[in-house]
Design a protein around this motif. Structure first.
Motif, PDB file in Angstrom:
ATOM      1  N   LEU A  31       0.838  -1.239  -0.063  1.00 62.12           N
ATOM      2  CA  LEU A  31       0.086   0.007  -0.076  1.00 62.12           C
ATOM      3  C   LEU A  31       0.653   1.257   0.005  1.00 62.12           C
ATOM      4  CD1 LEU A  31      -2.809  -0.938   2.565  1.00 62.12           C
ATOM      5  CD2 LEU A  31      -2.983  -0.748   0.145  1.00 62.12           C
ATOM      6  N   THR A  32       2.068   1.201   0.487  1.00 61.44           N
ATOM      7  CA  THR A  32       2.759   2.607   0.582  1.00 61.44           C
ATOM      8  C   THR A  32       3.606   2.530  -0.515  1.00 61.44           C
ATOM      9  OG1 THR A  32       4.792   1.193   1.532  1.00 61.44           O
ATOM     10  CG2 THR A  32       3.296   2.148   3.116  1.00 61.44           C
ATOM     11  N   ARG A  33       3.765   1.666  -1.515  1.00 59.23           N
ATOM     12  CA  ARG A  33       4.540   1.739  -2.754  1.00 59.23           C
ATOM     13  C   ARG A  33       3.593   2.394  -3.795  1.00 59.23           C
ATOM     14  NH1 ARG A  33       6.005  -3.826  -4.059  1.00 59.23           N
ATOM     15  NH2 ARG A  33       5.230  -4.461  -1.999  1.00 59.23           N
ATOM     16  N   PRO A  34       4.117   3.424  -4.969  1.00 55.72           N
ATOM     17  CA  PRO A  34       3.482   4.038  -5.750  1.00 55.72           C
ATOM     18  C   PRO A  34       2.747   3.141  -6.659  1.00 55.72           C
ATOM     19  CG  PRO A  34       5.650   4.349  -6.122  1.00 55.72           C
ATOM     20  CD  PRO A  34       5.553   3.609  -4.849  1.00 55.72           C
ATOM     21  N   ARG A  35       1.879   3.374  -7.396  1.00 53.89           N
ATOM     22  CA  ARG A  35       1.185   2.538  -8.443  1.00 53.89           C
ATOM     23  C   ARG A  35       1.335   3.530  -9.793  1.00 53.89           C
ATOM     24  NH1 ARG A  35      -4.450   1.402  -5.551  1.00 53.89           N
ATOM     25  NH2 ARG A  35      -5.037   2.937  -7.254  1.00 53.89           N
ATOM     26  N   PRO A  36       2.610   3.381 -10.508  1.00 55.71           N
ATOM     27  CA  PRO A  36       2.684   4.212 -11.619  1.00 55.71           C
ATOM     28  C   PRO A  36       1.888   4.139 -12.871  1.00 55.71           C
ATOM     29  CG  PRO A  36       4.340   2.470 -11.325  1.00 55.71           C
ATOM     30  CD  PRO A  36       3.460   2.541 -10.237  1.00 55.71           C
ATOM     31  N   LEU A  37       1.270   2.956 -13.137  1.00 47.15           N
ATOM     32  CA  LEU A  37       0.243   2.519 -14.259  1.00 47.15           C
ATOM     33  C   LEU A  37      -0.921   3.360 -13.749  1.00 47.15           C
ATOM     34  CD1 LEU A  37       0.192   1.237 -16.921  1.00 47.15           C
ATOM     35  CD2 LEU A  37      -0.811  -0.548 -15.877  1.00 47.15           C
ATOM     36  N   PHE A  38      -1.608   3.179 -12.587  1.00 52.61           N
ATOM     37  CA  PHE A  38      -2.776   3.968 -12.423  1.00 52.61           C
ATOM     38  C   PHE A  38      -2.573   5.271 -12.533  1.00 52.61           C
ATOM     39  CE2 PHE A  38      -5.429   5.763  -9.181  1.00 52.61           C
ATOM     40  CZ  PHE A  38      -6.652   5.521  -9.613  1.00 52.61           C
ATOM     41  N   TYR A  39      -1.500   5.936 -12.124  1.00 50.65           N
ATOM     42  CA  TYR A  39      -1.257   7.398 -12.184  1.00 50.65           C
ATOM     43  C   TYR A  39      -1.177   8.002 -13.451  1.00 50.65           C
ATOM     44  CZ  TYR A  39      -0.557   7.315  -6.931  1.00 50.65           C
ATOM     45  OH  TYR A  39      -1.045   7.262  -5.663  1.00 50.65           O
ATOM     46  N   THR A  40      -0.400   7.261 -14.464  1.00 56.32           N
ATOM     47  CA  THR A  40      -0.281   7.591 -15.653  1.00 56.32           C
ATOM     48  C   THR A  40      -1.797   7.314 -16.386  1.00 56.32           C
ATOM     49  OG1 THR A  40       2.056   6.688 -15.561  1.00 56.32           O
ATOM     50  CG2 THR A  40       1.013   6.985 -17.641  1.00 56.32           C
ATOM     51  N   ALA A  41      -2.349   6.184 -16.283  1.00 55.33           N
ATOM     52  CA  ALA A  41      -3.932   6.306 -16.831  1.00 55.33           C
ATOM     53  C   ALA A  41      -4.474   7.362 -16.405  1.00 55.33           C
ATOM     54  CB  ALA A  41      -4.290   4.610 -16.699  1.00 55.33           C
ATOM     55  N   TRP A  47      -6.262  14.268 -19.398  1.00 58.38           N
ATOM     56  CA  TRP A  47      -5.642  15.167 -20.440  1.00 58.38           C
ATOM     57  C   TRP A  47      -6.784  14.974 -21.806  1.00 58.38           C
ATOM     58  CZ3 TRP A  47      -0.238  13.243 -19.796  1.00 58.38           C
ATOM     59  CH2 TRP A  47       0.388  13.985 -18.706  1.00 58.38           C
ATOM     60  N   LEU A  48      -7.281  13.964 -21.904  1.00 55.30           N
ATOM     61  CA  LEU A  48      -8.215  13.550 -22.883  1.00 55.30           C
ATOM     62  C   LEU A  48      -9.604  14.235 -22.622  1.00 55.30           C
ATOM     63  CD1 LEU A  48      -7.386   9.828 -24.002  1.00 55.30           C
ATOM     64  CD2 LEU A  48      -6.822  11.955 -24.951  1.00 55.30           C
ATOM     65  N   LEU A  49     -10.126  14.348 -21.329  1.00 57.40           N
ATOM     66  CA  LEU A  49     -11.296  14.981 -20.933  1.00 57.40           C
ATOM     67  C   LEU A  49     -11.128  16.444 -21.227  1.00 57.40           C
ATOM     68  CD1 LEU A  49     -14.004  13.933 -19.957  1.00 57.40           C
ATOM     69  CD2 LEU A  49     -12.905  14.241 -17.723  1.00 57.40           C
ATOM     70  N   ALA A  50     -10.015  16.978 -21.204  1.00 56.81           N
ATOM     71  CA  ALA A  50     -10.052  18.497 -20.931  1.00 56.81           C
ATOM     72  C   ALA A  50     -10.342  19.127 -22.363  1.00 56.81           C
ATOM     73  CB  ALA A  50      -8.334  18.972 -20.726  1.00 56.81           C
ATOM     74  N   PRO A  51     -10.023  18.723 -23.554  1.00 54.70           N
ATOM     75  CA  PRO A  51     -10.482  19.201 -24.908  1.00 54.70           C
ATOM     76  C   PRO A  51     -12.035  19.259 -24.715  1.00 54.70           C
ATOM     77  CG  PRO A  51      -8.656  17.960 -25.123  1.00 54.70           C
ATOM     78  CD  PRO A  51      -9.027  17.699 -23.752  1.00 54.70           C
ATOM     79  N   LEU A  52     -12.587  17.998 -24.583  1.00 49.94           N
ATOM     80  CA  LEU A  52     -14.146  17.752 -24.397  1.00 49.94           C
ATOM     81  C   LEU A  52     -14.695  18.656 -23.721  1.00 49.94           C
ATOM     82  CD1 LEU A  52     -13.910  13.918 -24.753  1.00 49.94           C
ATOM     83  CD2 LEU A  52     -14.470  15.324 -26.434  1.00 49.94           C
ATOM     84  N   SER A  53     -14.062  19.045 -22.586  1.00 51.94           N
ATOM     85  CA  SER A  53     -14.977  19.770 -21.584  1.00 51.94           C
ATOM     86  C   SER A  53     -15.005  21.317 -22.283  1.00 51.94           C
ATOM     87  CB  SER A  53     -14.319  19.690 -20.168  1.00 51.94           C
ATOM     88  OG  SER A  53     -13.066  20.224 -20.082  1.00 51.94           O
ATOM     89  N   ILE A  54     -13.944  21.741 -22.979  1.00 56.41           N
ATOM     90  CA  ILE A  54     -13.901  22.897 -23.688  1.00 56.41           C
ATOM     91  C   ILE A  54     -15.002  23.206 -24.667  1.00 56.41           C
ATOM     92  CG2 ILE A  54     -12.521  24.631 -24.818  1.00 56.41           C
ATOM     93  CD1 ILE A  54     -10.079  23.595 -23.207  1.00 56.41           C
ATOM     94  N   VAL A  55     -14.927  22.160 -25.501  1.00 57.85           N
ATOM     95  CA  VAL A  55     -15.878  21.936 -26.626  1.00 57.85           C
ATOM     96  C   VAL A  55     -17.503  22.092 -26.222  1.00 57.85           C
ATOM     97  CG1 VAL A  55     -16.611  20.665 -28.446  1.00 57.85           C
ATOM     98  CG2 VAL A  55     -14.299  20.998 -28.189  1.00 57.85           C
ATOM     99  N   ALA A  77       3.411  13.409 -12.530  1.00 53.60           N
ATOM    100  CA  ALA A  77       4.700  13.492 -11.634  1.00 53.60           C
ATOM    101  C   ALA A  77       4.799  12.471 -10.445  1.00 53.60           C
ATOM    102  CB  ALA A  77       4.894  15.222 -11.290  1.00 53.60           C
ATOM    103  N   LYS A  78       3.696  12.164  -9.979  1.00 56.45           N
ATOM    104  CA  LYS A  78       3.542  11.492  -8.755  1.00 56.45           C
ATOM    105  C   LYS A  78       3.792   9.788  -9.304  1.00 56.45           C
ATOM    106  CE  LYS A  78       0.329  10.626  -5.078  1.00 56.45           C
ATOM    107  NZ  LYS A  78      -0.972  10.772  -4.568  1.00 56.45           N
ATOM    108  N   ARG A  79       3.762   9.456 -10.496  1.00 58.38           N
ATOM    109  CA  ARG A  79       3.979   8.172 -10.816  1.00 58.38           C
ATOM    110  C   ARG A  79       5.275   7.621 -10.602  1.00 58.38           C
ATOM    111  NH1 ARG A  79       6.062  10.914 -14.848  1.00 58.38           N
ATOM    112  NH2 ARG A  79       7.615   9.727 -16.329  1.00 58.38           N
TER     113      ARG A  79
END
Length: 103
Positions: A31-41, A47-55, A77-79
């Protein structure tokens, strides 16, 4: 802060738990170790949701897009599992920690 006797008792309990149930201790250590794949996903999804919210959201969507993008960068950065930094008001620059006097 614990008394030395209480700390010794606590350390004894932790040692007993590690010997008695190593599977539980492995799960807790995981539990104390980071989960890099989850943070990256999660960052990519934001980032993909940002342009949709603008439109579809107009100026409110632009505000949310800025929040999504900023938090996406934070997750990205946390990954790598960067350790928490001391608070900004703690002056640690140029000082070394003094060892505690056992006496």
């Amino acid at each position: 802060m614990l008394d030395p006797q209480e700390k010794a008792e606590f350390d004894g309990l932790v040692t007993f738990l590690r010997v008695a149930d190593p599977k539980f201790c492995r799960r807790m250590d995981r539990l104390t170790r980071p989960r890099p794949l989850f943070y990256t996903a999660a960052a990519v999804a934001l980032w993909l949701l940002a342009p949709l919210s603008i439109v579809f959201g107009g100026w409110t969507g632009a505000l949310f897009a800025a929040i999504f993008t900023g938090y996406g960068f934070r997750l990205y950065a946390k990954r790598n599992g960067n350790h928490p930094q001391p608070a900004w008001w703690v002056a640690t620059r140029g000082r070394r920690a003094q060892p505690l006097d056992p006496a």
